[in-house]
Write a protein that holds these residues in place. Sequence first.
Motif, PDB file in Angstrom:
ATOM      1  N   ILE A  27       0.927  -1.201  -0.119  1.00 22.90           N
ATOM      2  CA  ILE A  27       0.052   0.116  -0.271  1.00 22.90           C
ATOM      3  C   ILE A  27       0.875   1.342  -0.140  1.00 22.90           C
ATOM      4  CG2 ILE A  27      -1.694   1.315   1.413  1.00 22.90           C
ATOM      5  CD1 ILE A  27      -2.627  -1.439   2.314  1.00 22.90           C
ATOM      6  N   GLY A  28       0.661   2.130  -1.269  1.00 22.35           N
ATOM      7  CA  GLY A  28       1.577   3.351  -1.168  1.00 22.35           C
ATOM      8  C   GLY A  28       0.885   4.427  -0.565  1.00 22.35           C
ATOM      9  N   THR A  29       1.927   5.481  -0.379  1.00 21.01           N
ATOM     10  CA  THR A  29       1.567   6.793   0.073  1.00 21.01           C
ATOM     11  C   THR A  29       0.382   7.314  -0.592  1.00 21.01           C
ATOM     12  OG1 THR A  29       3.741   7.346   0.499  1.00 21.01           O
ATOM     13  CG2 THR A  29       2.356   9.251   0.792  1.00 21.01           C
ATOM     14  N   GLY A  30      -0.802   7.805   0.392  1.00 17.30           N
ATOM     15  CA  GLY A  30      -1.855   8.437  -0.035  1.00 17.30           C
ATOM     16  C   GLY A  30      -2.982   7.613  -0.442  1.00 17.30           C
ATOM     17  N   GLU A  31      -2.895   6.239  -0.236  1.00 15.48           N
ATOM     18  CA  GLU A  31      -3.893   5.405  -0.978  1.00 15.48           C
ATOM     19  C   GLU A  31      -4.804   5.367   0.416  1.00 15.48           C
ATOM     20  OE1 GLU A  31      -3.553   2.011  -3.540  1.00 15.48           O
ATOM     21  OE2 GLU A  31      -1.531   1.848  -2.921  1.00 15.48           O
ATOM     22  N   LEU A  32      -6.072   5.050  -0.338  1.00 12.04           N
ATOM     23  CA  LEU A  32      -7.213   4.829   0.724  1.00 12.04           C
ATOM     24  C   LEU A  32      -7.614   3.549   0.411  1.00 12.04           C
ATOM     25  CD1 LEU A  32     -10.587   7.072   1.555  1.00 12.04           C
ATOM     26  CD2 LEU A  32      -9.825   4.786   2.369  1.00 12.04           C
ATOM     27  N   VAL A  33      -7.349   2.457   1.231  1.00 12.57           N
ATOM     28  CA  VAL A  33      -7.590   0.912   0.875  1.00 12.57           C
ATOM     29  C   VAL A  33      -8.451   0.350   1.897  1.00 12.57           C
ATOM     30  CG1 VAL A  33      -6.445  -1.214   0.404  1.00 12.57           C
ATOM     31  CG2 VAL A  33      -5.387   0.773   0.011  1.00 12.57           C
ATOM     32  N   ALA A  34      -9.777  -0.334   1.162  1.00 10.58           N
ATOM     33  CA  ALA A  34     -10.608  -0.895   2.162  1.00 10.58           C
ATOM     34  C   ALA A  34     -10.049  -2.678   2.084  1.00 10.58           C
ATOM     35  CB  ALA A  34     -12.043  -0.666   1.849  1.00 10.58           C
ATOM     36  N   LEU A  35     -10.028  -3.113   3.261  1.00 10.99           N
ATOM     37  CA  LEU A  35      -9.945  -4.604   3.333  1.00 10.99           C
ATOM     38  C   LEU A  35     -11.231  -5.034   3.471  1.00 10.99           C
ATOM     39  CD1 LEU A  35      -6.811  -5.053   5.401  1.00 10.99           C
ATOM     40  CD2 LEU A  35      -6.875  -4.978   2.931  1.00 10.99           C
ATOM     41  N   LEU A  36     -11.993  -5.733   2.457  1.00  9.40           N
ATOM     42  CA  LEU A  36     -13.322  -6.001   2.554  1.00  9.40           C
ATOM     43  C   LEU A  36     -13.250  -7.463   2.553  1.00  9.40           C
ATOM     44  CD1 LEU A  36     -16.290  -5.185   2.060  1.00  9.40           C
ATOM     45  CD2 LEU A  36     -16.036  -5.667  -0.590  1.00  9.40           C
ATOM     46  N   GLY A 178      -3.889  13.859   2.089  1.00  8.83           N
ATOM     47  CA  GLY A 178      -2.802  13.165   1.721  1.00  8.83           C
ATOM     48  C   GLY A 178      -2.501  11.575   2.922  1.00  8.83           C
ATOM     49  N   LYS A 179      -3.396  11.683   3.585  1.00 10.43           N
ATOM     50  CA  LYS A 179      -2.936  10.447   4.614  1.00 10.43           C
ATOM     51  C   LYS A 179      -3.217   9.126   3.916  1.00 10.43           C
ATOM     52  CE  LYS A 179      -2.959  13.328   8.074  1.00 10.43           C
ATOM     53  NZ  LYS A 179      -1.698  13.913   8.490  1.00 10.43           N
ATOM     54  N   THR A 180      -2.488   8.312   4.218  1.00  6.19           N
ATOM     55  CA  THR A 180      -2.582   6.857   3.669  1.00  6.19           C
ATOM     56  C   THR A 180      -3.346   6.234   4.662  1.00  6.19           C
ATOM     57  OG1 THR A 180      -0.160   6.829   3.077  1.00  6.19           O
ATOM     58  CG2 THR A 180      -1.349   4.557   3.211  1.00  6.19           C
ATOM     59  N   ILE A 181      -4.781   5.530   4.208  1.00  7.15           N
ATOM     60  CA  ILE A 181      -5.533   4.893   5.168  1.00  7.15           C
ATOM     61  C   ILE A 181      -5.883   3.473   4.619  1.00  7.15           C
ATOM     62  CG2 ILE A 181      -7.966   5.185   5.948  1.00  7.15           C
ATOM     63  CD1 ILE A 181      -7.655   8.123   5.333  1.00  7.15           C
ATOM     64  N   VAL A 182      -5.870   2.685   5.698  1.00 10.46           N
ATOM     65  CA  VAL A 182      -6.239   1.307   5.465  1.00 10.46           C
ATOM     66  C   VAL A 182      -7.165   1.014   6.476  1.00 10.46           C
ATOM     67  CG1 VAL A 182      -5.284  -1.060   5.654  1.00 10.46           C
ATOM     68  CG2 VAL A 182      -3.779   0.712   5.133  1.00 10.46           C
ATOM     69  N   ALA A 195     -13.292   4.001  -0.712  1.00  3.02           N
ATOM     70  CA  ALA A 195     -11.931   3.617  -1.084  1.00  3.02           C
ATOM     71  C   ALA A 195     -11.397   3.794  -2.588  1.00  3.02           C
ATOM     72  CB  ALA A 195     -11.893   2.183  -0.807  1.00  3.02           C
ATOM     73  N   HIS A 196     -10.192   4.008  -2.746  1.00  6.85           N
ATOM     74  CA  HIS A 196      -9.794   4.015  -4.337  1.00  6.85           C
ATOM     75  C   HIS A 196      -9.652   2.711  -4.588  1.00  6.85           C
ATOM     76  CE1 HIS A 196      -7.843   7.771  -2.505  1.00  6.85           C
ATOM     77  NE2 HIS A 196      -9.010   7.830  -2.688  1.00  6.85           N
ATOM     78  N   ARG A 197      -9.484   1.947  -3.721  1.00  7.97           N
ATOM     79  CA  ARG A 197      -9.008   0.270  -3.860  1.00  7.97           C
ATOM     80  C   ARG A 197      -9.371  -0.362  -2.853  1.00  7.97           C
ATOM     81  NH1 ARG A 197      -2.666  -0.899  -2.916  1.00  7.97           N
ATOM     82  NH2 ARG A 197      -2.759  -3.255  -3.084  1.00  7.97           N
ATOM     83  N   ILE A 198      -9.938  -1.493  -3.536  1.00 11.52           N
ATOM     84  CA  ILE A 198     -10.670  -2.537  -2.527  1.00 11.52           C
ATOM     85  C   ILE A 198      -9.973  -3.755  -2.395  1.00 11.52           C
ATOM     86  CG2 ILE A 198     -12.823  -4.041  -2.131  1.00 11.52           C
ATOM     87  CD1 ILE A 198     -14.366  -1.526  -3.085  1.00 11.52           C
ATOM     88  N   VAL A 199      -9.474  -4.448  -1.344  1.00 13.16           N
ATOM     89  CA  VAL A 199      -8.787  -5.550  -1.284  1.00 13.16           C
ATOM     90  C   VAL A 199      -9.773  -6.583  -0.857  1.00 13.16           C
ATOM     91  CG1 VAL A 199      -6.875  -6.929  -0.382  1.00 13.16           C
ATOM     92  CG2 VAL A 199      -6.515  -4.558  -1.209  1.00 13.16           C
ATOM     93  N   VAL A 205      -7.032 -15.426   2.105  1.00 10.40           N
ATOM     94  CA  VAL A 205      -6.469 -14.983   1.096  1.00 10.40           C
ATOM     95  C   VAL A 205      -6.901 -13.860   0.378  1.00 10.40           C
ATOM     96  CG1 VAL A 205      -5.326 -17.280   0.342  1.00 10.40           C
ATOM     97  CG2 VAL A 205      -7.752 -16.480  -0.415  1.00 10.40           C
ATOM     98  N   VAL A 206      -6.006 -13.254  -0.264  1.00  7.15           N
ATOM     99  CA  VAL A 206      -6.635 -12.125  -1.336  1.00  7.15           C
ATOM    100  C   VAL A 206      -7.596 -12.607  -2.450  1.00  7.15           C
ATOM    101  CG1 VAL A 206      -6.298  -9.875  -2.557  1.00  7.15           C
ATOM    102  CG2 VAL A 206      -5.076 -10.285  -0.369  1.00  7.15           C
ATOM    103  N   ILE A 207      -8.574 -12.380  -2.622  1.00  7.43           N
ATOM    104  CA  ILE A 207      -9.268 -12.833  -3.784  1.00  7.43           C
ATOM    105  C   ILE A 207      -9.583 -12.017  -5.032  1.00  7.43           C
ATOM    106  CG2 ILE A 207     -10.344 -14.978  -2.661  1.00  7.43           C
ATOM    107  CD1 ILE A 207     -13.011 -13.533  -2.708  1.00  7.43           C
ATOM    108  N   ALA A 208      -9.443 -10.622  -4.474  1.00  7.95           N
ATOM    109  CA  ALA A 208      -9.430  -9.661  -5.821  1.00  7.95           C
ATOM    110  C   ALA A 208      -8.819  -8.523  -4.986  1.00  7.95           C
ATOM    111  CB  ALA A 208     -10.833  -9.192  -5.810  1.00  7.95           C
ATOM    112  N   ASP A 209      -8.323  -7.483  -5.850  1.00  8.65           N
ATOM    113  CA  ASP A 209      -7.488  -6.279  -5.433  1.00  8.65           C
ATOM    114  C   ASP A 209      -7.678  -5.477  -6.658  1.00  8.65           C
ATOM    115  OD1 ASP A 209      -5.784  -4.306  -4.906  1.00  8.65           O
ATOM    116  OD2 ASP A 209      -4.182  -5.712  -4.296  1.00  8.65           O
ATOM    117  N   ALA A 210      -8.881  -4.529  -6.372  1.00 10.80           N
ATOM    118  CA  ALA A 210      -9.193  -3.721  -7.719  1.00 10.80           C
ATOM    119  C   ALA A 210      -9.710  -2.524  -7.264  1.00 10.80           C
ATOM    120  CB  ALA A 210     -10.073  -4.444  -8.533  1.00 10.80           C
ATOM    121  N   THR A 211     -10.185  -1.546  -8.099  1.00 14.15           N
ATOM    122  CA  THR A 211     -10.960  -0.427  -8.065  1.00 14.15           C
ATOM    123  C   THR A 211     -12.403  -0.829  -7.527  1.00 14.15           C
ATOM    124  OG1 THR A 211     -11.846  -0.027 -10.253  1.00 14.15           O
ATOM    125  CG2 THR A 211      -9.683   1.058  -9.627  1.00 14.15           C
TER     126      THR A 211
END
Lengths: 294, 258
Positions: A27-36, A178-182, A195-199, A205-211
């Motif tokens: 996960i990079g700087t500034g990403e907003l990622v949801a672990l779903l 600009g915060k990175t958020i998980v 989120a910008h990105r949903i994992v 296991v990760v079954i999908a990692d996309a917008t």
Amino acid sequence: MAAVVELRGARKRFGAVEAVKGVDLAIGTGELVALLGPNGAGKTTSISLMLGLRRPTAGEARLFGLDPEDRRARSRCGVMLQESGTTGVLTVREIVDLFRAYYPSPLPAGRAIELAGLEAKTRARIGSLSGGERQRLYFALAVCGDPEALFLDEPTVGMDVEARRGVLESIRALSASGKTIVLTTHYLEEADQLAHRIVVIDHGVVIADATPHEIKSRIPSKRVNFSVETAVGEATFSGLPVRNLEVADHRVRLLSNEPETVLRALFERGVVLHDLEVTGADLEEAFLSMTRRA
Amino acid sequence: MTTAPAAPLVTMFLAQTRSELLMRWRVPAFSVTNLVLPIVFFTFFGLPVAHLVRGGVSIGAYLLASFGAYAVGNVMVYGFGIGVANERGMKIDRLMRASPLPPMVFMLAKVVTALVFAVVALVLLIAFGIVVGGIHQTPGVWATIITRLLAGSLPFIALGFAIGYWSGPHAAPALANLIYLPLSFASGLFVPLNQLPAFIQNLAPYLPSYHYAQLAWSALGAGREPLGVSLLWLAGYTALFLTLAVRSYRREERAKFA
């Protein structure tokens, strides 16, 4: 530039149960990622590995390129955990001030309390807060240090609609600054809104990692149930966007993202149906359909 | 602009200590038990005989020293025992673990808070003895008693941690009472040893509280053993309790954070 968080082949076993079965995630700087994922999918364990609250059985976790237990890494993170408590006898303001002292350049206390929507409770003892208010307090504790990265495990659990909206708004604003958020959630809707990105995690296991857009098109969001006049076979549904099709006797059950398309096609194919129900698909069920295909 | 990579430890320590003091003060189970109970006990057991003198030693001063030892041990055993067990029960440890606060600073703040409460407990008790009991010693003697009792409290801090990590939030208060009250009684802190049954008099020299109280009694010229012997016993008990505490701590560590 090192990723903010990195899991490399991370596995975690608790006795006979392997909660995380080899997760690779950066996960990079500034990403907003949801672990779903549904309950018990391994989201909390994944966050625990990222934060060094648990050690991977195999593989590796890095936080800002450092061991997650390193104080320099932790000083750049704000954390909101499930299943953590705090003393009841301090006031909201007192504990926010305490947590601010843990960070090199914290926010003003009033600002942190405001982001959590707790202004009216500043002088209240923590023990007197409702469940939802307490949850907002944990959010205030996560943000008060003005950290670069926020880790929020099920941040809106137990909040009423209004509190939830406020906190989601704050998360969006922090992300915009600009915060990175998980964050973890088992609500597709929440992940989609934020989120910008949903994992998507299921069974460790990760079954999908996309917008969010891509994920939504892959997760069947509606459940369609109906009865048919004359028995049909699976062939009737060939070429239609359906999943988990079950035809038993005169009952048909299926999942789909485009129930309108499916129904129109069925009418055109001369199927007479009654007792039609279209409901939001149970997320758990939807995940299962993804896992099956993956 | 470059920012410091982490907050200064001193800032963290001061904020943590301030919060610990507030927390302990606001929980009557701690503040009343720590500060008031020794005075209540002294009123029952000490005041009626405070005017007596035996072998050139003021019985009032002797019992103030005894209850002083009881008071400091009490602050340590209850504060750490019940405090740590409660925090584990409320899962405060998980949130603290994820924060940038180093565990050593967290512990140090707890120890300093306990020492502050111990000083306050001693000063209140001695002031009560002076004002209400008319007990008189030179300020130097009182200062020696206070200093020695604080410095010698290490085994009780370790015992508190052992109880706190070994038991849960519901069992800890009972366990602390079950261990600490009989220990104090059998060491002659409530009633002088020579007034207790023979088997207790024989048992006492093996107990930590007995050797701990010697530190205070000897300041009044009423010690029963050289200071070095008391310190050796206390060091031994510290090692024993610390071993138990560390074992329970490690067990917990494996279950929660491994």
